[in-house]
Motif scaffolding. Structure first.
Motif, PDB file in Angstrom:
ATOM      1  N   ALA A   1       0.860  -1.303   0.096  1.00 21.79           N
ATOM      2  CA  ALA A   1      -0.166   0.203   0.112  1.00 21.79           C
ATOM      3  C   ALA A   1       0.821   1.371  -0.161  1.00 21.79           C
ATOM      4  N   GLY A   2       0.209   2.491  -0.302  1.00 19.98           N
ATOM      5  CA  GLY A   2       0.906   3.510  -0.339  1.00 19.98           C
ATOM      6  C   GLY A   2       2.122   3.827  -1.349  1.00 19.98           C
ATOM      7  N   ASP A   3       3.098   4.375  -1.000  1.00 19.35           N
ATOM      8  CA  ASP A   3       4.222   4.275  -1.815  1.00 19.35           C
ATOM      9  C   ASP A   3       5.468   3.652  -1.584  1.00 19.35           C
ATOM     10  N   THR A   4       5.163   2.634  -0.731  1.00 18.21           N
ATOM     11  CA  THR A   4       6.286   1.710  -0.432  1.00 18.21           C
ATOM     12  C   THR A   4       6.786   0.829  -1.397  1.00 18.21           C
ATOM     13  N   PHE A   5       7.716   0.088  -1.177  1.00 13.35           N
ATOM     14  CA  PHE A   5       8.378  -0.665  -2.186  1.00 13.35           C
ATOM     15  C   PHE A   5       7.595  -1.890  -2.806  1.00 13.35           C
ATOM     16  N   GLU A   6       7.627  -1.829  -4.087  1.00 13.78           N
ATOM     17  CA  GLU A   6       7.203  -3.213  -4.927  1.00 13.78           C
ATOM     18  C   GLU A   6       8.002  -3.559  -5.767  1.00 13.78           C
ATOM     19  N   PRO A   7       8.255  -5.038  -6.009  1.00 13.19           N
ATOM     20  CA  PRO A   7       9.301  -5.397  -7.020  1.00 13.19           C
ATOM     21  C   PRO A   7       8.565  -5.688  -8.407  1.00 13.19           C
TER      22      PRO A   7
ATOM     23  N   GLY B   1      17.679 -13.399  -8.033  1.00 19.19           N
ATOM     24  CA  GLY B   1      17.425 -12.207  -6.956  1.00 19.19           C
ATOM     25  C   GLY B   1      17.182 -12.899  -5.396  1.00 19.19           C
ATOM     26  N   LYS B   2      16.727 -12.030  -4.347  1.00 22.65           N
ATOM     27  CA  LYS B   2      16.615 -12.623  -3.055  1.00 22.65           C
ATOM     28  C   LYS B   2      15.378 -13.453  -3.041  1.00 22.65           C
ATOM     29  N   ALA B   3      15.471 -14.624  -2.083  1.00 23.16           N
ATOM     30  CA  ALA B   3      14.347 -15.296  -2.321  1.00 23.16           C
ATOM     31  C   ALA B   3      13.057 -14.568  -1.557  1.00 23.16           C
ATOM     32  N   THR B   4      13.583 -13.517  -0.699  1.00 32.59           N
ATOM     33  CA  THR B   4      12.389 -13.007  -0.088  1.00 32.59           C
ATOM     34  C   THR B   4      11.552 -12.038  -0.854  1.00 32.59           C
ATOM     35  N   THR B   5      12.418 -11.372  -1.874  1.00 31.75           N
ATOM     36  CA  THR B   5      11.879 -10.531  -2.660  1.00 31.75           C
ATOM     37  C   THR B   5      11.131 -11.203  -3.794  1.00 31.75           C
TER      38      THR B   5
ATOM     39  N   ARG C   1       9.459 -14.126  -3.204  1.00 32.52           N
ATOM     40  CA  ARG C   1       8.227 -14.468  -2.431  1.00 32.52           C
ATOM     41  C   ARG C   1       7.065 -13.577  -2.631  1.00 32.52           C
ATOM     42  N   LEU C   2       7.767 -12.106  -2.244  1.00 29.92           N
ATOM     43  CA  LEU C   2       6.706 -10.947  -2.208  1.00 29.92           C
ATOM     44  C   LEU C   2       6.257 -10.748  -3.358  1.00 29.92           C
ATOM     45  N   ALA C   3       7.025 -11.017  -4.516  1.00 28.87           N
ATOM     46  CA  ALA C   3       6.478 -10.717  -5.703  1.00 28.87           C
ATOM     47  C   ALA C   3       5.305 -11.552  -6.254  1.00 28.87           C
ATOM     48  N   LEU C   4       5.579 -12.635  -5.925  1.00 32.57           N
ATOM     49  CA  LEU C   4       4.565 -13.675  -6.283  1.00 32.57           C
ATOM     50  C   LEU C   4       3.320 -13.603  -5.440  1.00 32.57           C
ATOM     51  N   GLU C   5       3.636 -13.313  -4.050  1.00 32.07           N
ATOM     52  CA  GLU C   5       2.483 -13.058  -3.167  1.00 32.07           C
ATOM     53  C   GLU C   5       1.551 -11.840  -3.674  1.00 32.07           C
ATOM     54  N   LEU C   6       2.142 -10.845  -4.213  1.00 33.71           N
ATOM     55  CA  LEU C   6       1.391  -9.743  -4.718  1.00 33.71           C
ATOM     56  C   LEU C   6       0.529 -10.077  -5.949  1.00 33.71           C
TER      57      LEU C   6
END
Length: 559
Positions: free
Chosen positions: A454-460, A488-492, A494-499
């Motif tokens: 949400a907002g202007d926070t980082f999204e990959p 890339g980093k595993a956490t990034t 996973r975040l991209a897939l979750e989004l």
């Protein structure tokens, strides 16, 4: 009931025939004592029940005056609930029939209760109680209204005796004055009507009455998530953080000098108290404002008599282990009827006394239904009059790590909470154990404060486009396979897939042996420009069209 023309009028004095003497009032132990006996008359309660056992017509007469909650003795409350239940079904209400019903519902645990029912019927018959049962019922009602007024007054006094640092004293004084005015009007007015009486709509029509907003479990931005006097659920998979979330609510309350009761059906005291202290609660706060209960048998009259005083001045009651609790009471998890009986037996009964109630429950195993259902019958959700929350782990909670979980709203009956959601997400909470295993730092934040949704926070976004394209070309891939194909980093990753899943660019479904497979729904472009500008979702999966999202966070799946 048989009425005769020469029936004596109801007067303020007791009728001439004998009846059990009312119990003398307990000596005044002084102001502020929690062990003072509330006003009640066991003899009049007994005559009402005995008359109903002898003459079912008296149940209709008394039903216009009292409810089961008006009986002070838990045993009498249980008997009256059974009588009204059987009478409503058109079944016999004799002592034998009531005993059979209590046995079937596992509410009769000894032969003494069965003997008591027969004795009540005999004593009421000898006293001719059915001739003036309404007199006795009015007496029971009057005492019940006095007890409710005293309980409301004591709750407000407790707020004034022990105000927390965030307590609004002016508001507390106003609430106390309003409670006393309401108690005065209630005691001076007519008997409390049952829930089958028409509702007075004057305040609704004038706009004076609104559903009260939530007042407990505060996010870092001041938004509250739990309603007073309502039943809530917090559901999630094992180790998803659902118990931690309820303890955050408990900590906020006891730090403010308010009482919390924790009824535990699956854990033990040292673990619960250890977690509470790790969040920052002091021994004095726990000793003075936190009650821990670990039942090992079904709730019966003796248990209700002990539980009642504990919840009398509580703001929050937490019930941990719904599955274990229903099993202990002999209820079928998949039965809507049994779920309704359990709701009335414990959580609804507690909430009717004033506290907010939170049920900690497990989610169903079916990943496609976890966004809405706790384990078991659908009535577990239908019976919630507060909020049903689903907790989903994003980063595991563990010693030496910083865990992150997402809290989603599956149901919000009053509607005040949902207005603060981002999609279905109402909050994210972290537990930081990187600095110490003894003291944890917990934060309950608005959506997007940590995960970047949400907002202007980082999204990959660039990585999201790569994953979208990969899934389109390789339908049915697992999370592990997708992570292995990306750089890339595993956490990034996973975040991209979750989004992508939460925004329905990628759909998921359960394959063979419970494996989670990912399929293309529609293309994602990191710059927001779709060359084809199509609104139609396409899919490379020619199956039955059951693909959907969002579902559970891919991180929680076994690789």
């Amino acid at each position: 009931m048989t009425h005769t023309d020469d029936r004596p009028p109801i007067v303020d004095e007791p009728p001439p025939w004998d009846h059990p003497e009312p119990e003398p009032p307990a000596p005044d132990p002084g102001p502020g004592r929690r062990d003072r006996t509330p006003p009640h008359d066991a003899g009049f309660e007994a005559l009402v029940i005995g008359a109903a056992l002898n003459n079912p017509d008296t149940i209709d007469t008394c039903g216009r005056i009292i409810t089961a909650a008006d009986f002070h003795l838990p045993q009498h409350e249980t008997f009256w609930r059974a009588l009204t239940h059987l009478h409503g079904l058109g079944q016999p209400t004799t002592p034998t029939a009531v005993v059979a019903h209590l046995l079937d519902t596992k509410q009769l645990h000894n032969s003494h209760d069965a003997l008591t029912l027969h004795e009540l019927a005999t004593r009421a018959h000898d006293a001719g109680a059915d001739l003036q049962v309404d007199y006795y019922a009015h007496r029971v009602d009057s005492l019940a209204r006095r007890r409710r007024a005293i309980a409301a007054h004591e709750r407000n006094l407790q707020r004034l005796w022990s105000p927390g640092p965030d307590t609004d004293i002016d508001q507390a004084l106003n609430d106390t004055a309003a409670a006393m005015t309401e108690a005065r009007d209630n005691l001076a007015g007519l008997p409390t009507p049952t829930t089958w009486s028409p509702v007075d709509l004057a305040s609704v029509l004038t706009g004076d009455y609104l559903d009260p907003p939530p007042t407990m479990l505060m996010r870092t931005d001041g938004v509250f998530l739990l309603y007073d006097g309502a039943v809530h659920t917090i559901s999630g998979e094992s180790e998803s953080g659902k118990t931690w979330l309820t303890l955050i609510a408990a900590l906020q309350l006891i730090a403010d000098g308010q009482r919390v009761v924790f009824v535990d059906f699956e854990d033990r005291a040292d673990r619960v108290i250890g977690r509470l202290m790790a969040l920052g609660a002091t021994p004095d706060q726990i000793r003075d404002h936190f009650d821990y209960i670990r039942p090992d048998r079904p709730l019966d009259d003796d248990g209700r008599a002990q539980l009642g005083p504990a919840i009398a001045d509580a703001r929050l009651v937490i019930l941990d282990g719904v599955t274990e609790a229903m099993t202990m009471h002999g209820y079928d998890l998949n039965s809507n009827a049994d779920s309704a009986l359990f709701q009335g037996l414990l959580p609804r009964w507690i909430a009717d006394h004033g506290p907010a109630v939170v049920l900690i429950d497990h989610v169903v195993k079916d990943k496609e239904r976890q966004d809405r259902f706790a384990l078991g019958a659908q009535h577990k959700l239908a019976g919630i009059d507060g909020v049903a929350y689903i907790v989903k782990m994003l980063q595991p909670f563990a010693r030496g790590k910083r865990g992150l979980a997402r809290v989603e709203v599956a149901k919000d009956r009053p509607g005040h909470v949902r207005e603060h959601t981002h999609g279905k997400t109402i909050a994210e909470f972290t537990l930081d154990a990187t600095r110490s295993d003894v003291v944890l730092i917990a934060h309950l934040m608005p959506p997007g404060a940590e995960s970047g949704r949400a907002g202007d926070t980082f999204e990959p976004t660039v990585l999201m486009e790569k994953i979208s394209r990969y899934v389109q070309l390789n339908p049915g891939m697992s999370k592990k396979a997708i992570e292995g194909a990306m750089n890339g980093k595993a956490t990034t990753i996973r975040l991209a897939l979750e989004l992508l899943v939460s925004r329905q660019y990628v759909g998921v479904k359960t394959g063979n042996r419970g494996a989670i497979q990912h399929f293309h729904n529609k293309p994602y472009y990191h710059d927001g420009q779709d060359p084809q500008e199509t609104d139609e979702s396409t899919s490379d999966d020619p199956s039955d069209g059951t693909l959907r999202g969002p579902l559970d966070h891919p991180e929680t799946e076994a690789s």
